[in-house]
Design a protein around this motif. Structure first.
Motif, mmCIF file in Angstrom:
data_model
loop_
_atom_site.group_PDB
_atom_site.id
_atom_site.type_symbol
_atom_site.label_atom_id
_atom_site.label_comp_id
_atom_site.label_asym_id
_atom_site.label_seq_id
_atom_site.Cartn_x
_atom_site.Cartn_y
_atom_site.Cartn_z
ATOM 1 N N ILE A 221 0.779 -1.020 0.211
ATOM 2 C CA ILE A 221 0.093 0.235 -0.094
ATOM 3 C C ILE A 221 0.909 1.380 0.012
ATOM 4 C CG2 ILE A 221 0.013 0.641 2.707
ATOM 5 C CD1 ILE A 221 -3.048 0.576 1.956
ATOM 6 N N GLY A 222 1.736 1.381 0.428
ATOM 7 C CA GLY A 222 3.210 1.849 0.228
ATOM 8 C C GLY A 222 3.266 2.466 -0.546
ATOM 9 N N GLU A 223 3.458 1.622 -1.506
ATOM 10 C CA GLU A 223 4.381 1.473 -2.321
ATOM 11 C C GLU A 223 3.252 2.457 -3.932
ATOM 12 O OE1 GLU A 223 5.916 -1.499 -6.065
ATOM 13 O OE2 GLU A 223 5.481 -2.016 -4.303
ATOM 14 N N PHE A 224 2.378 1.556 -3.335
ATOM 15 C CA PHE A 224 0.940 1.786 -4.211
ATOM 16 C C PHE A 224 1.222 3.329 -4.183
ATOM 17 C CE2 PHE A 224 -1.515 -1.952 -5.487
ATOM 18 C CZ PHE A 224 -0.111 -2.351 -5.999
ATOM 19 N N PHE A 225 0.698 4.051 -2.433
ATOM 20 C CA PHE A 225 0.700 5.715 -2.468
ATOM 21 C C PHE A 225 1.171 6.219 -3.148
ATOM 22 C CE2 PHE A 225 1.354 9.519 -0.071
ATOM 23 C CZ PHE A 225 -0.295 10.197 -0.477
ATOM 24 N N VAL A 226 2.656 6.247 -3.599
ATOM 25 C CA VAL A 226 3.745 7.077 -3.836
ATOM 26 C C VAL A 226 3.280 6.974 -5.698
ATOM 27 C CG1 VAL A 226 5.954 7.599 -4.365
ATOM 28 C CG2 VAL A 226 5.085 6.287 -2.597
ATOM 29 N N LYS A 227 3.047 5.699 -6.178
ATOM 30 C CA LYS A 227 2.543 5.178 -7.757
ATOM 31 C C LYS A 227 1.400 6.176 -7.993
ATOM 32 C CE LYS A 227 5.457 1.584 -8.420
ATOM 33 N NZ LYS A 227 5.413 0.017 -8.633
ATOM 34 N N HIS A 228 -0.040 6.159 -6.941
ATOM 35 C CA HIS A 228 -0.412 6.891 -7.817
ATOM 36 C C HIS A 228 -0.462 8.510 -7.518
ATOM 37 C CE1 HIS A 228 -3.978 3.723 -7.529
ATOM 38 N NE2 HIS A 228 -3.190 2.648 -6.421
ATOM 39 N N CYS A 229 0.039 8.570 -6.630
ATOM 40 C CA CYS A 229 0.956 10.261 -6.704
ATOM 41 C C CYS A 229 1.279 10.605 -7.656
ATOM 42 C CB CYS A 229 1.382 10.764 -5.037
ATOM 43 S SG CYS A 229 0.423 10.796 -3.713
ATOM 44 N N ARG A 230 2.044 10.285 -8.326
ATOM 45 C CA ARG A 230 2.928 10.176 -9.480
ATOM 46 C C ARG A 230 2.189 9.791 -11.025
ATOM 47 N NH1 ARG A 230 5.942 5.019 -11.543
ATOM 48 N NH2 ARG A 230 3.767 4.325 -11.905
ATOM 49 N N ASN A 231 1.507 9.291 -10.867
ATOM 50 C CA ASN A 231 0.115 8.594 -11.862
ATOM 51 C C ASN A 231 -0.365 10.007 -11.575
ATOM 52 O OD1 ASN A 231 2.160 6.486 -12.916
ATOM 53 N ND2 ASN A 231 -0.394 5.141 -12.315
ATOM 54 N N PHE A 232 -1.914 10.453 -10.194
ATOM 55 C CA PHE A 232 -1.864 11.582 -10.936
ATOM 56 C C PHE A 232 -1.386 12.423 -11.064
ATOM 57 C CE2 PHE A 232 -3.508 15.576 -8.083
ATOM 58 C CZ PHE A 232 -4.893 15.454 -8.920
ATOM 59 N N ALA A 233 -0.193 13.077 -10.704
ATOM 60 C CA ALA A 233 0.516 14.250 -11.197
ATOM 61 C C ALA A 233 0.369 14.362 -12.773
ATOM 62 C CB ALA A 233 1.789 13.827 -10.459
ATOM 63 N N LYS A 234 0.689 12.944 -13.287
ATOM 64 C CA LYS A 234 1.165 13.016 -14.558
ATOM 65 C C LYS A 234 -0.118 13.452 -15.548
ATOM 66 C CE LYS A 234 5.237 9.739 -15.256
ATOM 67 N NZ LYS A 234 5.646 8.961 -15.779
ATOM 68 N N ARG A 235 -1.015 12.342 -15.255
ATOM 69 C CA ARG A 235 -2.338 12.810 -15.635
ATOM 70 C C ARG A 235 -3.222 14.064 -15.589
ATOM 71 N NH1 ARG A 235 -7.997 12.374 -14.237
ATOM 72 N NH2 ARG A 235 -7.644 12.905 -11.801
ATOM 73 N N ILE A 236 -3.037 14.830 -14.386
ATOM 74 C CA ILE A 236 -3.280 15.890 -14.342
ATOM 75 C C ILE A 236 -2.643 17.277 -15.361
ATOM 76 C CG2 ILE A 236 -3.624 18.566 -13.197
ATOM 77 C CD1 ILE A 236 -5.628 15.822 -12.057
ATOM 78 N N PHE A 237 -1.134 17.418 -15.591
ATOM 79 C CA PHE A 237 -0.439 17.929 -16.508
ATOM 80 C C PHE A 237 -1.127 17.551 -17.944
ATOM 81 C CE2 PHE A 237 3.566 17.605 -18.746
ATOM 82 C CZ PHE A 237 3.646 19.002 -18.829
ATOM 83 N N TYR A 238 -0.988 16.095 -18.108
ATOM 84 C CA TYR A 238 -1.544 15.873 -20.241
ATOM 85 C C TYR A 238 -3.070 16.106 -20.005
ATOM 86 C CZ TYR A 238 2.753 12.658 -19.449
ATOM 87 O OH TYR A 238 4.066 11.646 -18.819
ATOM 88 N N SER A 239 -3.611 15.693 -19.179
ATOM 89 C CA SER A 239 -5.207 16.702 -19.243
ATOM 90 C C SER A 239 -5.445 17.890 -19.585
ATOM 91 C CB SER A 239 -6.047 15.807 -18.410
ATOM 92 O OG SER A 239 -5.795 14.258 -19.042
ATOM 93 N N TYR A 240 -4.682 18.428 -18.314
ATOM 94 C CA TYR A 240 -4.810 20.194 -18.048
ATOM 95 C C TYR A 240 -4.189 20.977 -18.620
ATOM 96 C CZ TYR A 240 -8.767 17.586 -15.680
ATOM 97 O OH TYR A 240 -10.030 17.087 -15.231
ATOM 98 N N TYR A 241 -3.038 20.182 -19.001
ATOM 99 C CA TYR A 241 -1.912 21.892 -19.238
ATOM 100 C C TYR A 241 -1.114 21.170 -20.381
ATOM 101 C CZ TYR A 241 -2.778 22.931 -14.883
ATOM 102 O OH TYR A 241 -3.135 23.781 -13.821
ATOM 103 N N LEU A 242 -1.236 20.452 -20.982
ATOM 104 C CA LEU A 242 -0.277 19.797 -22.533
ATOM 105 C C LEU A 242 -1.596 19.712 -23.390
ATOM 106 C CD1 LEU A 242 2.447 19.343 -23.422
ATOM 107 C CD2 LEU A 242 2.108 16.496 -23.037
ATOM 108 N N ARG A 243 -2.100 18.526 -22.866
ATOM 109 C CA ARG A 243 -3.081 18.429 -23.932
ATOM 110 C C ARG A 243 -4.870 19.360 -24.753
ATOM 111 N NH1 ARG A 243 -5.008 12.381 -23.201
ATOM 112 N NH2 ARG A 243 -5.861 12.899 -21.728
ATOM 113 N N GLY A 244 -5.004 19.914 -23.677
ATOM 114 C CA GLY A 244 -5.712 21.032 -23.865
ATOM 115 C C GLY A 244 -6.041 22.169 -22.018
ATOM 116 N N MET A 245 -6.806 22.881 -22.140
ATOM 117 C CA MET A 245 -6.498 24.129 -20.987
ATOM 118 C C MET A 245 -8.451 23.956 -20.883
ATOM 119 S SD MET A 245 -3.324 26.066 -20.736
ATOM 120 C CE MET A 245 -4.056 26.619 -19.176
#
Length: 335
Positions: A221-245
């Motif tokens: 669960i600790g490892e998953f938490f870190v990876k979830h945070c990483r994926n969340f940050a990537k998704r937000i960047f890709y979806s809300y800033y890189l691909r469109g606003m």
């Protein structure tokens, strides 16, 4: 010419010699190929399948080194794509997944309603009692983290490995970047969201026997938490800033900044008030509380937008329609 869709099943095989033959025997005629991936199994499950099964649909693929369940599935996916399969089902060899449900996982994809289907053992509340309580709590925690990181707010049961995917979607996923271990199922959802693929839950019953799960939620669960945070940050960047606003692109950073400012400023003033023994002024209190309230409202507004943005148009149909439109245009130009 036979144009009927070809369905394949991928079974990662590791320490499942007591159950895998029964699983293979239950797979129905709707399946064209079965890929058993021996992930360097110490029990020789690949050899057991080859010696015991005469089913011509079965192909055993061996790994020289253990790559984890995700690595085994990726190997099976590549083989299915190379053989021209249309829909690929991932099924575990431990007997917890009913092969009789394969048509229910495949149908929404073939009907153009989904790109990826995923089992949900929590659909029927009466069946939840069959799941061990510690596993139920762990799955609920992982499910919430998966919703946030993947953007699929309408899904549950993220560790469920009973899935099916369309070939055209799979071909656009970076298979070499997807997590090789137990996180691969939730990592798949993150990658699918980047493609804007439609994912649908399929109700299923949990089957628990004497098998022991190799996944210990308390350890990961600790490892998953870190990876979830990483994926969340990537998704937000890709979806809300890189691909469109959109307005949500402003709401999130502004809301977080105001919430943090109000919380930090208020905490400092509260500690100063305690140490000095003097009450803070009404203006100081407002300067602390107002950014927290407004920041929280902005964050909630962003979450509302994110929840409404769950993909709804199947990716593989969009790709197919673009191809058909381009082909039709080429035909018209030729005329």
């Amino acid at each position: 010419m036979n144009t009927s869709p070809r369905v394949a099943v991928v079974i990662p095989s590791y320490k499942v010699i007591h159950s895998i033959l029964g699983v293979l025997a239950e797979i129905g005629p709707e399946v064209s190929r079965i890929y058993v991936v021996d992930d360097c199994c110490p029990d020789g499950s690949g050899d057991l399948v080859e010696k015991s099964c005469n089913d011509a649909r079965i192909m055993v693929i061996r790994h020289r080194e253990n790559q984890g369940v995700g690595g085994a599935v990726m190997t099976g996916y590549r083989a299915a794509i190379a053989d021209g399969m249309d829909v690929i089902v991932k099924l575990d060899g431990d007997g917890q997944m009913d092969p009789g449900l394969i048509p229910f996982f495949v149908s929404p994809i073939l009907d153009g309603e989904a790109d990826y289907t995923k089992g949900n053992r929590f659909f029927d509340l009466a069946e939840i009692g069959a799941m061990p309580k510690i596993r139920l709590l762990g799955n609920a925690t992982l499910s919430f983290m998966t919703k946030i990181s993947s953007g699929y707010w309408d899904l549950f049961d993220p560790t469920n490995g009973y899935t099916a995917i369309h070939r055209d979607v799979l071909r656009h996923l970076p298979l070499n970047k997807i997590s090789r271990r137990y996180f691969f199922e939730t990592d798949m959802l993150f990658r699918l969201n980047i493609l804007r693929a439609v994912v649908v839950d399929i109700p299923m019953k949990a089957r628990y026997g004497e098998e022991v799960s190799n996944l210990e939620i308390s350890r990961v669960i600790g490892e998953f938490f870190v990876k979830h945070c990483r994926n969340f940050a990537k998704r937000i960047f890709y979806s809300y800033y890189l691909r469109g606003m959109s307005i949500a692109s402003i709401e999130l950073p502004l809301g977080v900044a105001m919430f943090l400012f109000g919380s930090i400023f208020g905490s400092c003033q509260w500690m100063n008030s305690i140490s000095s023994g003097q009450a803070s002024s009404a203006g100081t209190v407002m300067l602390s509380a107002l950014p927290v309230i407004v920041g929280l409202q902005l964050i909630l507004a962003f979450l509302g937008h994110d929840i409404r943005s769950v993909p709804s148009k199947p990716f593989h149909l969009l790709k197919r329609n673009r191809y058909l439109d381009a082909h039709a245009s080429g035909v018209q130009d030729a005329k």
